[in-house]
Design a protein around this motif. Structure first.
Motif, mmCIF file in Angstrom:
data_model
loop_
_atom_site.group_PDB
_atom_site.id
_atom_site.type_symbol
_atom_site.label_atom_id
_atom_site.label_comp_id
_atom_site.label_asym_id
_atom_site.label_seq_id
_atom_site.Cartn_x
_atom_site.Cartn_y
_atom_site.Cartn_z
ATOM 1 N N SER A 181 0.844 -1.200 0.000
ATOM 2 C CA SER A 181 0.000 0.000 0.000
ATOM 3 C C SER A 181 0.875 1.245 0.000
ATOM 4 O O SER A 181 1.968 1.260 0.550
ATOM 5 C CB SER A 181 -0.909 0.005 1.230
ATOM 6 O OG SER A 181 -0.137 0.004 2.415
ATOM 7 N N ILE A 182 0.373 2.301 -0.649
ATOM 8 C CA ILE A 182 1.115 3.556 -0.718
ATOM 9 C C ILE A 182 0.190 4.717 -0.372
ATOM 10 O O ILE A 182 -1.034 4.597 -0.427
ATOM 11 C CB ILE A 182 1.714 3.790 -2.123
ATOM 12 C CG1 ILE A 182 0.594 3.847 -3.181
ATOM 13 C CG2 ILE A 182 2.730 2.724 -2.467
ATOM 14 C CD1 ILE A 182 1.076 4.292 -4.544
ATOM 15 N N ALA A 208 -2.372 4.335 -7.584
ATOM 16 C CA ALA A 208 -2.115 2.907 -7.436
ATOM 17 C C ALA A 208 -0.735 2.595 -8.009
ATOM 18 O O ALA A 208 -0.380 3.065 -9.088
ATOM 19 C CB ALA A 208 -3.179 2.104 -8.173
ATOM 20 N N LEU A 209 0.035 1.802 -7.261
ATOM 21 C CA LEU A 209 1.361 1.383 -7.712
ATOM 22 C C LEU A 209 1.286 -0.061 -8.194
ATOM 23 O O LEU A 209 0.806 -0.933 -7.479
ATOM 24 C CB LEU A 209 2.371 1.495 -6.570
ATOM 25 C CG LEU A 209 3.774 0.935 -6.833
ATOM 26 C CD1 LEU A 209 4.472 1.712 -7.950
ATOM 27 C CD2 LEU A 209 4.614 0.966 -5.559
ATOM 28 N N GLU A 210 1.754 -0.292 -9.416
ATOM 29 C CA GLU A 210 1.778 -1.635 -9.976
ATOM 30 C C GLU A 210 3.180 -1.959 -10.462
ATOM 31 O O GLU A 210 3.961 -1.064 -10.788
ATOM 32 C CB GLU A 210 0.778 -1.756 -11.133
ATOM 33 C CG GLU A 210 -0.673 -1.551 -10.706
ATOM 34 C CD GLU A 210 -1.638 -1.735 -11.871
ATOM 35 O OE1 GLU A 210 -1.142 -1.888 -13.021
ATOM 36 O OE2 GLU A 210 -2.856 -1.737 -11.635
ATOM 37 N N TYR A 211 3.489 -3.249 -10.516
ATOM 38 C CA TYR A 211 4.796 -3.691 -10.981
ATOM 39 C C TYR A 211 4.610 -4.817 -11.979
ATOM 40 O O TYR A 211 4.013 -5.853 -11.676
ATOM 41 C CB TYR A 211 5.651 -4.178 -9.815
ATOM 42 C CG TYR A 211 7.087 -4.458 -10.196
ATOM 43 C CD1 TYR A 211 7.970 -3.414 -10.440
ATOM 44 C CD2 TYR A 211 7.553 -5.760 -10.314
ATOM 45 C CE1 TYR A 211 9.286 -3.662 -10.804
ATOM 46 C CE2 TYR A 211 8.868 -6.024 -10.665
ATOM 47 C CZ TYR A 211 9.733 -4.963 -10.902
ATOM 48 O OH TYR A 211 11.041 -5.203 -11.256
ATOM 49 N N ASP A 234 8.905 -1.123 2.344
ATOM 50 C CA ASP A 234 7.451 -1.082 2.223
ATOM 51 C C ASP A 234 7.093 -0.176 1.048
ATOM 52 O O ASP A 234 7.971 0.348 0.346
ATOM 53 C CB ASP A 234 6.803 -0.598 3.523
ATOM 54 C CG ASP A 234 7.251 0.809 3.928
ATOM 55 O OD1 ASP A 234 7.813 1.532 3.080
ATOM 56 O OD2 ASP A 234 7.040 1.183 5.095
ATOM 57 N N GLY A 235 5.797 0.026 0.822
ATOM 58 C CA GLY A 235 5.357 0.799 -0.335
ATOM 59 C C GLY A 235 5.928 2.200 -0.383
ATOM 60 O O GLY A 235 6.357 2.681 -1.437
ATOM 61 N N GLU A 236 5.941 2.883 0.772
ATOM 62 C CA GLU A 236 6.447 4.256 0.820
ATOM 63 C C GLU A 236 7.934 4.302 0.497
ATOM 64 O O GLU A 236 8.405 5.184 -0.232
ATOM 65 C CB GLU A 236 6.191 4.869 2.202
ATOM 66 C CG GLU A 236 4.723 4.992 2.571
ATOM 67 C CD GLU A 236 3.971 5.880 1.600
ATOM 68 O OE1 GLU A 236 4.464 6.988 1.305
ATOM 69 O OE2 GLU A 236 2.911 5.459 1.114
ATOM 70 N N ALA A 237 8.683 3.366 1.040
ATOM 71 C CA ALA A 237 10.121 3.332 0.794
ATOM 72 C C ALA A 237 10.417 3.002 -0.669
ATOM 73 O O ALA A 237 11.399 3.500 -1.241
ATOM 74 C CB ALA A 237 10.796 2.308 1.708
ATOM 75 N N VAL A 238 9.576 2.184 -1.287
ATOM 76 C CA VAL A 238 9.740 1.881 -2.712
ATOM 77 C C VAL A 238 9.566 3.147 -3.542
ATOM 78 O O VAL A 238 10.336 3.418 -4.474
ATOM 79 C CB VAL A 238 8.733 0.801 -3.165
ATOM 80 C CG1 VAL A 238 8.667 0.725 -4.687
ATOM 81 C CG2 VAL A 238 9.120 -0.549 -2.596
ATOM 82 N N LEU A 239 8.561 3.953 -3.203
ATOM 83 C CA LEU A 239 8.340 5.209 -3.930
ATOM 84 C C LEU A 239 9.533 6.138 -3.798
ATOM 85 O O LEU A 239 9.947 6.788 -4.765
ATOM 86 C CB LEU A 239 7.081 5.914 -3.419
ATOM 87 C CG LEU A 239 5.736 5.254 -3.718
ATOM 88 C CD1 LEU A 239 4.598 6.177 -3.295
ATOM 89 C CD2 LEU A 239 5.607 4.918 -5.196
ATOM 90 N N GLU A 240 10.097 6.227 -2.599
ATOM 91 C CA GLU A 240 11.273 7.074 -2.381
ATOM 92 C C GLU A 240 12.439 6.587 -3.243
ATOM 93 O O GLU A 240 13.130 7.391 -3.897
ATOM 94 C CB GLU A 240 11.675 7.042 -0.905
ATOM 95 C CG GLU A 240 10.680 7.691 0.050
ATOM 96 C CD GLU A 240 10.814 9.204 0.094
ATOM 97 O OE1 GLU A 240 11.669 9.750 -0.635
ATOM 98 O OE2 GLU A 240 10.054 9.834 0.850
ATOM 99 N N ALA A 241 12.664 5.280 -3.236
ATOM 100 C CA ALA A 241 13.772 4.718 -4.011
ATOM 101 C C ALA A 241 13.559 4.921 -5.506
ATOM 102 O O ALA A 241 14.490 5.266 -6.239
ATOM 103 C CB ALA A 241 13.929 3.230 -3.685
ATOM 104 N N LEU A 243 2.715 4.169 -11.812
ATOM 105 C CA LEU A 243 1.727 4.859 -11.001
ATOM 106 C C LEU A 243 0.634 5.371 -11.925
ATOM 107 O O LEU A 243 0.922 6.007 -12.945
ATOM 108 C CB LEU A 243 2.365 6.036 -10.254
ATOM 109 C CG LEU A 243 3.275 5.666 -9.086
ATOM 110 C CD1 LEU A 243 4.173 6.844 -8.732
ATOM 111 C CD2 LEU A 243 2.455 5.244 -7.876
ATOM 112 N N ASP A 244 -0.619 5.107 -11.554
ATOM 113 C CA ASP A 244 -1.741 5.540 -12.383
ATOM 114 C C ASP A 244 -2.853 6.119 -11.514
ATOM 115 O O ASP A 244 -3.038 5.717 -10.363
ATOM 116 C CB ASP A 244 -2.297 4.364 -13.189
ATOM 117 C CG ASP A 244 -1.321 3.888 -14.254
ATOM 118 O OD1 ASP A 244 -1.024 4.682 -15.169
ATOM 119 O OD2 ASP A 244 -0.845 2.743 -14.156
ATOM 120 N N CYS A 245 -3.588 7.065 -12.109
ATOM 121 C CA CYS A 245 -4.752 7.648 -11.448
ATOM 122 C C CYS A 245 -5.999 7.161 -12.168
ATOM 123 O O CYS A 245 -6.156 7.378 -13.373
ATOM 124 C CB CYS A 245 -4.681 9.177 -11.489
ATOM 125 S SG CYS A 245 -6.127 9.977 -10.740
#
Length: 284
Positions: free
Chosen positions: A106-107, A119-122, A153-160, A129-131
């Motif tokens: 979750s993000i 939403a974050l998808e891989y 976690d999700g937040e750390a993935v976004l930062e990276a 990232l899509d809206c």
């Protein structure tokens, strides 16, 4: 940069050299002790013993096949080449034989256009990232190795992910490919301005690296632009995709110039075909 046929021929030859179990074992034995420039050479007899081969003729044949591309002979023995270590790192980063798919988790990220949750998808090695709530924001996608999810976690993935993109864009805009260190070329696309397509492209002259972006994403690191945004109190957000909305127009076709209006800062930035900032003026 060579033609597509040339690149495929080079890739085919490089992969073909590894098309034998013994060659792979030789290379892996050398990589097991790799410590960058401090790597100690492995002697012929030691390397032969490490791969469990007693037939010196067979061993020598496959070792010679690797020399030049993946193995180099130095004083004291053999070491892996930069090509070998780069391939090894790429395999470990992307783990192509792994059946485990990373869970983005979750993000807490908002759409830069409408503020709705993203939403974050891989998929296929790309983090996206899509809206789903609006069509004003085109979304964001970029290659991201599976290792980037390890221990985050999700937040750390976004930062990276954001840090990685910013670093890559600065290198590419400055003329260096972030993957192979080859030179890069900017492709300014005036005819794409006003469409859904990216109107700025940066491609490597040597390898397949290519990225499509909007102008502000490309020039946000320019000190004049950053200073204007700071003075106007415009927040660019935690992440590289959190940018104020812009309106672009073709300022000139000869020479190619784009005018990028940043409404929130009441300024217009004029950039040339090399993404150099030519002018920063009050918005008309």
């Amino acid at each position: 940069m060579g033609t597509d046929e040339d690149l495929l021929a080079d890739a085919r030859e490089a992969f073909a050299l590894l098309g034998h179990d013994l060659r792979l074992e030789i290379l892996l034995a050398l990589l097991a002790e790799w410590e960058a420039i401090y790597t100690e050479p492995v002697g012929y007899a030691e390397l032969m013993a490490a791969v469990g081969v007693e037939d010196s003729g067979r061993f020598n044949y496959h070792l010679q096949r690797l020399r030049g591309a993946y193995v180099r002979k130095v004083e004291g023995g053999y070491v892996p080449t930069a090509s070998a270590t780069a391939l090894y790192r790429a395999v470990l980063a992307h783990r192509p034989t792994s059946s485990i798919e990373p869970d983005p988790g979750s993000i807490d990220a908002a759409c830069p256009a409408c503020g709705s949750a993203l939403a974050l998808e891989y998929e296929r090695g790309f983090a996206s990232l899509d809206c789903d709530a609006c069509e004003r924001w085109p979304g964001f996608t970029y290659p991201f190795p599976r290792n980037g999810f390890e221990g985050r976690d999700g937040e750390a993935v976004l930062e990276a992910l954001s840090d990685r993109v910013r670093h890559h864009l600065e290198l590419a805009r400055g003329g260096q490919c972030p993957h192979c260190a080859g030179s890069t070329t900017v492709d300014l696309r005036p005819d794409a301005v006003g469409s859904e397509a990216h109107y700025v492209g940066i491609a490597c002259d040597v390898c397949p690296f290519v990225v499509g972006i909007d102008a502000l994403a490309a020039i946000r690191g320019d000190e004049r632009v950053a200073s204007v945004l700071r003075e106007a109190g415009v927040e660019t957000g935690r992440y590289c995709w959190e940018l104020p909305e812009t309106t672009a127009r073709v300022e000139s076709r000869e020479p190619p110039l784009l005018a990028v209006e940043i409404e929130a800062a009441s300024v217009t930035v004029v950039i040339d075909e090399a993404l150099a900032v030519r002018e920063v003026r009050s918005a008309e």
